[in-house]
Design a protein around this motif. Sequence first.
Motif, short mmCIF file in Angstrom:
data_model
loop_
_atom_site.label_atom_id
_atom_site.label_comp_id
_atom_site.label_asym_id
_atom_site.label_seq_id
_atom_site.Cartn_x
_atom_site.Cartn_y
_atom_site.Cartn_z
N MET A 256 0.85 -1.18 0.00
CA MET A 256 0.00 0.00 0.00
C MET A 256 0.89 1.24 0.00
SD MET A 256 -2.82 1.26 2.81
CE MET A 256 -3.84 -0.17 2.61
N GLU A 257 0.63 2.13 -0.94
CA GLU A 257 1.40 3.37 -1.03
C GLU A 257 0.92 4.36 0.03
OE1 GLU A 257 1.50 5.10 -4.92
OE2 GLU A 257 1.45 3.12 -5.85
N SER A 258 1.86 4.97 0.71
CA SER A 258 1.52 5.95 1.75
C SER A 258 2.41 7.17 1.62
CB SER A 258 1.72 5.35 3.14
OG SER A 258 0.88 4.24 3.33
N LYS A 259 1.91 8.29 2.14
CA LYS A 259 2.66 9.55 2.20
C LYS A 259 2.39 10.18 3.56
CE LYS A 259 1.98 10.79 -2.67
NZ LYS A 259 1.51 11.87 -3.56
N ILE A 260 3.36 10.96 4.03
CA ILE A 260 3.10 11.77 5.22
C ILE A 260 2.87 13.20 4.74
CG2 ILE A 260 4.38 10.30 6.80
CD1 ILE A 260 6.67 12.30 6.67
N PHE A 261 2.14 13.96 5.54
CA PHE A 261 1.85 15.34 5.16
C PHE A 261 1.89 16.26 6.37
CE2 PHE A 261 -2.26 13.66 6.36
CZ PHE A 261 -2.82 14.70 7.08
N SER A 262 2.07 17.52 6.09
CA SER A 262 1.96 18.59 7.07
C SER A 262 1.15 19.69 6.41
CB SER A 262 3.34 19.08 7.48
OG SER A 262 3.22 20.13 8.44
N TYR A 263 0.01 20.02 6.98
CA TYR A 263 -0.92 20.98 6.39
C TYR A 263 -1.01 22.22 7.28
CZ TYR A 263 -5.40 22.89 4.78
OH TYR A 263 -6.40 23.71 4.30
N LYS A 264 -0.68 23.37 6.71
CA LYS A 264 -0.76 24.63 7.43
C LYS A 264 -2.20 25.13 7.37
CE LYS A 264 1.11 29.32 7.35
NZ LYS A 264 2.06 30.22 6.66
N VAL A 265 -2.85 25.26 8.51
CA VAL A 265 -4.23 25.70 8.57
C VAL A 265 -4.24 27.23 8.59
CG1 VAL A 265 -6.42 25.53 9.78
CG2 VAL A 265 -4.82 23.61 9.86
N GLU A 266 -4.57 27.81 7.45
CA GLU A 266 -4.55 29.27 7.30
C GLU A 266 -5.51 29.94 8.28
OE1 GLU A 266 -2.67 31.26 5.36
OE2 GLU A 266 -1.57 29.52 4.62
N GLY A 267 -5.07 31.01 8.88
CA GLY A 267 -5.93 31.82 9.75
C GLY A 267 -6.06 31.33 11.18
N ILE A 268 -5.43 30.20 11.49
CA ILE A 268 -5.52 29.68 12.86
C ILE A 268 -4.15 29.87 13.52
CG2 ILE A 268 -6.11 27.73 14.34
CD1 ILE A 268 -8.42 28.77 12.57
N THR A 269 -4.00 31.02 14.17
CA THR A 269 -2.77 31.34 14.87
C THR A 269 -3.09 31.71 16.31
OG1 THR A 269 -2.93 33.64 14.16
CG2 THR A 269 -1.60 32.18 12.79
N LEU A 270 -2.14 31.48 17.17
CA LEU A 270 -2.32 31.80 18.59
C LEU A 270 -2.13 33.30 18.81
CD1 LEU A 270 -0.39 28.89 20.32
CD2 LEU A 270 -2.85 29.12 19.99
N GLU A 271 -3.02 33.86 19.59
CA GLU A 271 -2.93 35.27 19.97
C GLU A 271 -2.85 35.34 21.50
OE1 GLU A 271 -2.68 37.73 17.81
OE2 GLU A 271 -2.95 36.37 16.11
N PRO A 272 -2.02 36.21 22.03
CA PRO A 272 -1.89 36.30 23.48
C PRO A 272 -3.19 36.75 24.15
CG PRO A 272 -0.24 37.67 22.36
CD PRO A 272 -1.14 37.12 21.33
N ALA A 273 -3.62 36.00 25.16
CA ALA A 273 -4.79 36.38 25.95
C ALA A 273 -4.33 36.97 27.28
CB ALA A 273 -5.68 35.17 26.19
N SER A 274 -3.17 36.52 27.74
CA SER A 274 -2.56 37.06 28.96
C SER A 274 -1.06 36.73 28.89
CB SER A 274 -3.20 36.43 30.21
OG SER A 274 -2.83 35.07 30.33
N ASP A 275 -0.36 37.04 29.94
CA ASP A 275 1.07 36.74 29.97
C ASP A 275 1.34 35.24 29.92
OD1 ASP A 275 1.67 39.41 30.08
OD2 ASP A 275 1.89 39.45 32.27
N LEU A 276 0.39 34.45 30.40
CA LEU A 276 0.60 33.01 30.49
C LEU A 276 -0.21 32.19 29.49
CD1 LEU A 276 0.46 32.70 34.38
CD2 LEU A 276 2.48 32.85 32.94
N LEU A 277 -1.07 32.83 28.73
CA LEU A 277 -1.99 32.08 27.88
C LEU A 277 -2.11 32.70 26.49
CD1 LEU A 277 -4.22 29.85 27.67
CD2 LEU A 277 -5.83 31.60 28.47
N SER A 278 -2.08 31.85 25.48
CA SER A 278 -2.36 32.24 24.10
C SER A 278 -3.50 31.38 23.60
CB SER A 278 -1.14 32.03 23.20
OG SER A 278 -0.10 32.90 23.58
#
Length: 83
Positions: free
Chosen positions: A1-23
């Motif tokens: 069985m042929e297989s591939k690995i992938f890495s997909y960048k999910v556009e628009g989903i980035t962490l934003e700081p909510a506090s000094d300890l949390l994004s």
Amino acid sequence: MESKIFSYKVEGITLEPASDLLSISPVFDRKEVLNKLKDLFKDDDYKIDERTLDYKIKDGQLYIEGVVAKQAEAKSIGFMMGK
């Protein structure tokens, strides 16, 4: 069985700081993102192995990583009966 690995960048989903300890990321629908990802591989007859999916954060950006496998053609077995 042929297989591939992938890495997909999910556009628009980035962490934003909510506090000094949390994004926090914005709200998103995982199933919608997964359906978009499935569509990317559909034309090449590859199917995502959902058991291998891994959600990763790199430099504040969401990536989905995993394995896709080539769809094997279904084989049919026929039985002949004589009378």
